[in-house]
Design an enzyme around this catalytic site. Sequence first.
Site, short mmCIF file in Angstrom:
data_model
loop_
_atom_site.label_atom_id
_atom_site.label_comp_id
_atom_site.label_asym_id
_atom_site.label_seq_id
_atom_site.Cartn_x
_atom_site.Cartn_y
_atom_site.Cartn_z
N ASP A 60 79.08 -44.80 -9.10
CA ASP A 60 78.90 -43.35 -9.07
C ASP A 60 79.68 -42.62 -10.14
OD1 ASP A 60 81.38 -43.85 -7.88
OD2 ASP A 60 81.24 -42.12 -6.55
N THR A 112 87.50 -43.10 3.84
CA THR A 112 88.15 -42.35 2.77
C THR A 112 87.15 -41.76 1.79
OG1 THR A 112 88.39 -44.42 1.53
CG2 THR A 112 90.26 -43.75 2.88
N SER A 152 93.27 -48.28 -8.24
CA SER A 152 91.93 -48.81 -8.02
C SER A 152 90.95 -48.25 -9.04
CB SER A 152 91.46 -48.52 -6.59
OG SER A 152 91.57 -47.13 -6.30
N LYS A 207 88.07 -38.22 -9.01
CA LYS A 207 88.41 -39.07 -10.14
C LYS A 207 87.19 -39.13 -11.06
CE LYS A 207 87.82 -43.21 -7.22
NZ LYS A 207 87.98 -42.61 -5.88
N THR A 219 96.25 -43.47 -0.47
CA THR A 219 95.04 -43.77 -1.23
C THR A 219 93.91 -42.86 -0.75
OG1 THR A 219 95.68 -46.07 -1.62
CG2 THR A 219 93.33 -45.56 -1.69
N SER A 226 79.61 -45.81 -4.12
CA SER A 226 80.53 -46.02 -5.22
C SER A 226 80.33 -47.37 -5.90
CB SER A 226 81.97 -45.85 -4.74
OG SER A 226 82.87 -45.87 -5.82
N HIS A 227 81.34 -48.22 -5.87
CA HIS A 227 81.32 -49.49 -6.58
C HIS A 227 80.70 -50.62 -5.77
CE1 HIS A 227 84.89 -49.13 -4.15
NE2 HIS A 227 85.01 -50.44 -4.14
N ARG A 237 79.86 -45.23 4.90
CA ARG A 237 79.26 -46.33 4.15
C ARG A 237 78.83 -47.43 5.11
NH1 ARG A 237 83.26 -47.09 -1.11
NH2 ARG A 237 83.05 -44.96 -1.91
N LYS A 288 78.56 -38.79 1.45
CA LYS A 288 79.88 -38.15 1.41
C LYS A 288 79.71 -36.65 1.27
CE LYS A 288 82.62 -38.28 -2.29
NZ LYS A 288 83.66 -38.65 -3.28
N ASP A 296 81.82 -47.20 -12.95
CA ASP A 296 81.28 -47.84 -11.76
C ASP A 296 80.00 -47.18 -11.26
OD1 ASP A 296 82.43 -45.48 -10.76
OD2 ASP A 296 82.85 -46.41 -8.82
N ASP A 344 82.97 -42.56 -10.98
CA ASP A 344 84.32 -42.00 -10.80
C ASP A 344 85.44 -42.98 -11.13
OD1 ASP A 344 84.12 -43.63 -8.58
OD2 ASP A 344 84.55 -42.07 -7.10
N ARG A 345 85.09 -44.24 -11.46
CA ARG A 345 86.12 -45.22 -11.82
C ARG A 345 85.97 -45.61 -13.28
NH1 ARG A 345 87.56 -49.03 -6.71
NH2 ARG A 345 87.18 -47.49 -5.09
N ARG A 389 94.28 -55.68 0.78
CA ARG A 389 94.79 -55.53 -0.58
C ARG A 389 96.31 -55.74 -0.57
NH1 ARG A 389 90.20 -53.76 -2.98
NH2 ARG A 389 89.08 -51.96 -2.16
N GLU A 414 94.83 -43.48 -9.45
CA GLU A 414 94.96 -44.53 -8.46
C GLU A 414 94.83 -45.88 -9.15
OE1 GLU A 414 93.27 -42.57 -4.40
OE2 GLU A 414 91.79 -43.54 -5.69
#
Length: 542
Positions: A278, A17, A364, A375, A343, A112-113, A21, A125, A276, A280-281, A495, A362
Amino acid sequence: MIRTVATTPFEGQKPGTSGLRKKVKVFQQPHYVENFVQALFDSLSDFEGETLVIGGDGRFYNREAIQTVIRMAAAAGFGRVLVGKGGILSTPAASCVIRKHEAFGGIILSASHNMGGPEGDFGIKYNIGNGGPAPESVTDAIFERSKTIAEYSISDAPDVDLDALGLTRVEDMVVDVIDPVEDYAELMGTLFDFDAIRDLFATGFTMRFDAMSAVTGPYARAILEETLGAKGGTVVHGEPLPDFGGHHPDPNLVHAKDLYDLLMSDHAPDLGAASDGDGDRNMIIGRGLYLTPSDSLAIIAANAHLAPGYKAGIAGIARSMPTSGAADRVAAKLGITCYETPTGWKFFGNLLDAGLATVCGEESFGTGSNHVREKDGLWAVLMWLNILAVRRQSLADIVSEHWAAYGRNFYTRHDYEEVDAAAADGLVGELRRRLDGLPGTVINGLTVEKADDFAYHDPVDGSVTTRQGVRIFFSDGSRIVYRLSGTGTAGATLRVYIERFEPDADRHGIDTQEVLADLIEIARALPDIPGRTGRAAPNVIT
């Protein structure tokens, strides 16, 4: 000089998604990065002479991979590369740069995280020309090409000095090392009332922003402290480190516990926030109150008109399926549509491009809008500062008033991380096989009203995405969702999302886990999570 290098395929170069990774050591294998990047370029067309944006979150192996991508972009025929100084470019900033400079696309080096460092994770990505993540048609093509690749092309040019702003050349391609913050900060200034936020800080409003030793530190210091006047030291852990200081750069109640504990203490600032790896959160915490991302999305949507960039109102809301229904209630009151998607931020892209949605989120810890196609953690923090600056209430008071007006969706997510992949697949597979027989059954006093495996019909392009999560709905309006995450690099992450709506304001202050206790027990017992996974309890509860 451009060389053609013979190679052989690697197994498993399938983007998830959020891109490809794997562990750092996987990416460090000879030809591994080159194979994937060549497969990516081979899956694209008509980019001769075009601009490519490149950047990453500063994690271990970021600089080396960027040099490889630059040399391969030159060999592929791109005319220009924009790369963030030091190899730094947050994911939302990369989307901003792609859009502002009308680039063909961008390559973001990030996991990311996920953890960083030599033993941690790495990722690549691709984002398309609208600034958003590549759709499945592109990622599927990359994967197919990766399975047959026999050679790649790369320049012999020396490394580019990523720490010096300005222009250089690699073959016939111009490389422009840019300030990673400038374009993004300029965009934020057009969306939010910076004068009102300056006044808020001038009145003594206090805040702590935890950048988690990740990419958002330079952005937060430039905007919050230097532009908006937050006192020095408001931003902590603000230096991007290759291993994120040995910490997990995920802004949740486990990995940002120090921030949470501070906001629950007698010495709490007015607002706590974190972002986070990168950028985006986001996590938002008020003095004495943790705010779920689902509630944050709903309250932002209800108050977006207070920010100059959204004063005309919002066209629609979009939320991922596991995100709570709180935003749906706001949309109903505003007379707009709330779209429910799988998602993955890429599913919001068509809605945003078509003007059907303005604010997206989201559960998340991802929130954003149509200003970019990712995001955006710092955007969410600035939106909250704008709301607080205009309303001049505490976050807790704003949240309480919102729940009183709309009701409260009690909501929690239980994560079982690094579960044996076969066991996790078997658990979800068994749930799918039982779906038809679940409606009408009574479990611990609750009646199952319906059960399904979520499928999304895109209203813009007509595409259909299936098998996006098993949903169990109960007759009292509660629901449980089971979904396997695609963001990990080891085993599988199961999850489980649990939700119950409560209209009675007198019950809004009850502890979430207490309100949901019966549903939590059903969620564990129905698929026999302990028996199938060997896990007696989740790793993370949010």
